[in-house]
Write a protein that holds these residues in place. Structure first.
Motif, PDB file in Angstrom:
ATOM      1  N   ASN A  63       7.821   0.119   8.208  1.00  0.00           N
ATOM      2  CA  ASN A  63       7.794   0.755   9.485  1.00  0.00           C
ATOM      3  C   ASN A  63       7.397  -0.128  10.719  1.00  0.00           C
ATOM      4  OD1 ASN A  63       7.150   2.420  11.801  1.00  0.00           O
ATOM      5  ND2 ASN A  63       6.186   3.925  10.567  1.00  0.00           N
ATOM      6  N   SER A  64       8.464  -0.287  11.511  1.00  0.00           N
ATOM      7  CA  SER A  64       8.219  -1.426  12.508  1.00  0.00           C
ATOM      8  C   SER A  64       7.161  -1.201  13.609  1.00  0.00           C
ATOM      9  CB  SER A  64       9.450  -1.888  13.130  1.00  0.00           C
ATOM     10  OG  SER A  64      10.048  -0.434  14.022  1.00  0.00           O
ATOM     11  N   MET A  65       6.800   0.333  13.518  1.00  0.00           N
ATOM     12  CA  MET A  65       5.678   0.798  14.599  1.00  0.00           C
ATOM     13  C   MET A  65       4.305   0.505  14.018  1.00  0.00           C
ATOM     14  SD  MET A  65       7.493   2.197  16.787  1.00  0.00           S
ATOM     15  CE  MET A  65       6.493   3.215  17.775  1.00  0.00           C
ATOM     16  N   PHE A  66       3.992  -0.034  13.034  1.00  0.00           N
ATOM     17  CA  PHE A  66       2.962  -0.375  12.258  1.00  0.00           C
ATOM     18  C   PHE A  66       2.346  -1.466  13.008  1.00  0.00           C
ATOM     19  CE2 PHE A  66       2.507   2.801   9.552  1.00  0.00           C
ATOM     20  CZ  PHE A  66       3.271   2.888   8.332  1.00  0.00           C
ATOM     21  N   ASP A  67       1.108  -1.643  13.678  1.00  0.00           N
ATOM     22  CA  ASP A  67       0.523  -2.574  14.468  1.00  0.00           C
ATOM     23  C   ASP A  67      -0.830  -2.834  14.097  1.00  0.00           C
ATOM     24  OD1 ASP A  67      -0.058  -0.966  17.706  1.00  0.00           O
ATOM     25  OD2 ASP A  67      -0.691  -0.422  15.709  1.00  0.00           O
ATOM     26  N   TYR A  68      -1.346  -2.355  13.045  1.00  0.00           N
ATOM     27  CA  TYR A  68      -2.734  -2.569  12.745  1.00  0.00           C
ATOM     28  C   TYR A  68      -2.665  -2.378  11.201  1.00  0.00           C
ATOM     29  CZ  TYR A  68      -7.834  -2.520  12.730  1.00  0.00           C
ATOM     30  OH  TYR A  68      -9.229  -2.787  12.618  1.00  0.00           O
ATOM     31  N   PHE A  69      -3.320  -3.317  10.480  1.00  0.00           N
ATOM     32  CA  PHE A  69      -3.214  -3.590   9.207  1.00  0.00           C
ATOM     33  C   PHE A  69      -4.658  -3.842   8.742  1.00  0.00           C
ATOM     34  CE2 PHE A  69       1.178  -3.645   9.145  1.00  0.00           C
ATOM     35  CZ  PHE A  69       1.600  -4.060  10.190  1.00  0.00           C
ATOM     36  N   LEU A  70      -4.978  -3.120   7.217  1.00  0.00           N
ATOM     37  CA  LEU A  70      -6.126  -3.212   6.725  1.00  0.00           C
ATOM     38  C   LEU A  70      -6.213  -3.381   5.211  1.00  0.00           C
ATOM     39  CD1 LEU A  70      -6.225  -0.494   8.748  1.00  0.00           C
ATOM     40  CD2 LEU A  70      -8.414  -0.617   8.294  1.00  0.00           C
ATOM     41  N   TRP A  71      -7.324  -4.197   4.823  1.00  0.00           N
ATOM     42  CA  TRP A  71      -7.376  -4.159   3.297  1.00  0.00           C
ATOM     43  C   TRP A  71      -8.591  -3.373   2.842  1.00  0.00           C
ATOM     44  CZ3 TRP A  71      -3.676  -5.926  -0.254  1.00  0.00           C
ATOM     45  CH2 TRP A  71      -2.751  -6.911   0.151  1.00  0.00           C
ATOM     46  N   TYR A  72      -8.595  -2.550   1.761  1.00  0.00           N
ATOM     47  CA  TYR A  72      -9.547  -2.060   1.143  1.00  0.00           C
ATOM     48  C   TYR A  72      -9.685  -2.503  -0.323  1.00  0.00           C
ATOM     49  CZ  TYR A  72     -10.290   1.450   5.041  1.00  0.00           C
ATOM     50  OH  TYR A  72     -10.660   2.059   6.267  1.00  0.00           O
ATOM     51  N   LYS A  73     -11.045  -2.371  -0.644  1.00  0.00           N
ATOM     52  CA  LYS A  73     -11.338  -2.701  -2.089  1.00  0.00           C
ATOM     53  C   LYS A  73     -11.985  -1.689  -2.821  1.00  0.00           C
ATOM     54  CE  LYS A  73     -14.647  -6.109  -4.176  1.00  0.00           C
ATOM     55  NZ  LYS A  73     -15.419  -7.412  -3.756  1.00  0.00           N
ATOM     56  N   LYS A  74     -11.514  -1.442  -3.856  1.00  0.00           N
ATOM     57  CA  LYS A  74     -11.896  -0.207  -4.571  1.00  0.00           C
ATOM     58  C   LYS A  74     -12.433  -0.458  -5.994  1.00  0.00           C
ATOM     59  CE  LYS A  74     -10.889   4.775  -5.689  1.00  0.00           C
ATOM     60  NZ  LYS A  74     -11.727   4.415  -7.074  1.00  0.00           N
ATOM     61  N   TYR A  75     -13.656  -0.190  -6.184  1.00  0.00           N
ATOM     62  CA  TYR A  75     -14.352  -0.271  -7.563  1.00  0.00           C
ATOM     63  C   TYR A  75     -14.139   1.077  -8.392  1.00  0.00           C
ATOM     64  CZ  TYR A  75     -16.622  -4.439  -6.278  1.00  0.00           C
ATOM     65  OH  TYR A  75     -16.852  -5.783  -5.945  1.00  0.00           O
ATOM     66  N   PRO A  76     -14.116   0.995  -9.750  1.00  0.00           N
ATOM     67  CA  PRO A  76     -14.059   2.425 -10.313  1.00  0.00           C
ATOM     68  C   PRO A  76     -15.017   3.396  -9.920  1.00  0.00           C
ATOM     69  CG  PRO A  76     -13.838   0.605 -11.985  1.00  0.00           C
ATOM     70  CD  PRO A  76     -14.014   0.021 -10.757  1.00  0.00           C
ATOM     71  N   ALA A  77     -14.626   4.701  -9.735  1.00  0.00           N
ATOM     72  CA  ALA A  77     -15.543   5.875  -9.440  1.00  0.00           C
ATOM     73  C   ALA A  77     -16.244   5.773  -8.170  1.00  0.00           C
ATOM     74  CB  ALA A  77     -16.689   6.004 -10.498  1.00  0.00           C
ATOM     75  N   GLU A  78     -15.674   4.951  -7.303  1.00  0.00           N
ATOM     76  CA  GLU A  78     -16.387   4.683  -5.881  1.00  0.00           C
ATOM     77  C   GLU A  78     -14.907   4.817  -4.770  1.00  0.00           C
ATOM     78  OE1 GLU A  78     -19.456   1.236  -6.705  1.00  0.00           O
ATOM     79  OE2 GLU A  78     -18.203   0.952  -5.172  1.00  0.00           O
ATOM     80  N   GLY A  79     -15.534   5.234  -3.700  1.00  0.00           N
ATOM     81  CA  GLY A  79     -14.375   5.240  -2.652  1.00  0.00           C
ATOM     82  C   GLY A  79     -13.704   3.814  -2.341  1.00  0.00           C
ATOM     83  N   PRO A  80     -12.758   3.579  -1.495  1.00  0.00           N
ATOM     84  CA  PRO A  80     -12.318   2.414  -0.950  1.00  0.00           C
ATOM     85  C   PRO A  80     -13.279   1.989   0.078  1.00  0.00           C
ATOM     86  CG  PRO A  80     -10.548   4.047  -0.823  1.00  0.00           C
ATOM     87  CD  PRO A  80     -11.675   4.878  -1.296  1.00  0.00           C
ATOM     88  N   THR A  81     -13.576   0.708  -0.015  1.00  0.00           N
ATOM     89  CA  THR A  81     -14.552  -0.155   0.764  1.00  0.00           C
ATOM     90  C   THR A  81     -13.587  -0.993   1.919  1.00  0.00           C
ATOM     91  OG1 THR A  81     -16.408  -0.024  -0.771  1.00  0.00           O
ATOM     92  CG2 THR A  81     -16.484  -1.418   1.208  1.00  0.00           C
TER      93      THR A  81
END
Lengths: 113, 112
Positions: free
Chosen positions: B27-45
């Motif tokens: 999608n060429s409209m995307f202009d902000y990008f993030l990385w999240y890290k996720k451990y088992p049984a936890e939400g993305p950080t």
């Protein structure tokens, strides 16, 4: 600073039963999100609130799912009746406002038998 | 239609070496990008983000590179540590529609 709190952490129910999930966002965060994460997939947005108002619920299956955010703080997501395909992790996230970084809670793992 | 793709479901890297996780978007409209890290049984950080006006953002051991022409971003972790073992999700959003679209994740395993 306390993070996003969700309960319960795990829930096992039989199909056709109702179920509800609760979320308490980070204090002061105006925007609240509910996501569903299926096994092996990334989270997918179900609904987004700005204060009390649901501003994006296009992905919420409205025939069986409902959500509310009373007083613009805590939120509840309900499924009635649950189907086998609803088994997933339900994640709540919050942010200061719509453009700010989203912070996630630990999620509720739902298993529908 | 998968607008954000992480084509490597898993990656193993020796401790101390560089880990490179890749992400492509359509999608060429995307202009902000993030990385999240996720451990088992936890939400993305939340880990690190980058705006489309930049091509690089660095935070300690983590650097994100954005190649807008190729619609590709990557996360570099140097040096890799055992605590980096987790699932990493790439996510993107567009100004005016801050809905995050996530990739399917890459499971990173750091080998001691």
């Amino acid at each position: 600073e306390a993070g996003v709190v969700q309960s319960p952490r795990y829930k096992i129910i039989e199909k056709k039963q109702p179920v509800a999930f609760w979320c308490n966002p980070i204090s002061g965060h105006n925007t609240l999100y509910w996501y569903r994460q299926n096994l092996g997939q990334g989270p997918e947005l179900l609904i987004r609130y700005e204060n009390e108002e649901a501003v994006d619920d296009s992905q919420l299956p409205k025939d069986r799912f409902s959500a509310e955010r009373l007083k613009g703080v805590d939120s509840t997501l309900k499924i009635q009746p649950a189907e086998l395909g609803d088994s997933a992790v339900y994640l709540c996230a919050s942010s200061l406002d719509r453009a700010d970084t989203q912070y996630f809670g630990p999620g509720t793992r739902l298993t529908v038998l | 239609d998968q607008q954000v793709k992480q084509n490597s479901p898993s990656l193993s890297v020796q401790e101390g070496r560089i880990s490179i996780l890749n992400c492509d978007y359509t999608n060429s409209m995307f202009d902000y990008f993030l990385w999240y890290k996720k451990y088992p049984a936890e939400g993305p950080t939340f880990l690190i983000s980058i705006s489309s006006i930049k091509d690089k953002n660095e935070d300690g051991r983590f650097t994100v590179f954005l190649n807008k022409s190729a619609k590709h971003l990557s996360l570099h972790i140097v040096p890799s540590q055992p605590g980096d073992s987790a699932v990493y999700f790439c996510a993107a959003s567009a100004t005016g529609n801050e809905k995050l679209t996530f990739g399917t994740g890459t499971r990173l395993t750091i080998i001691p």
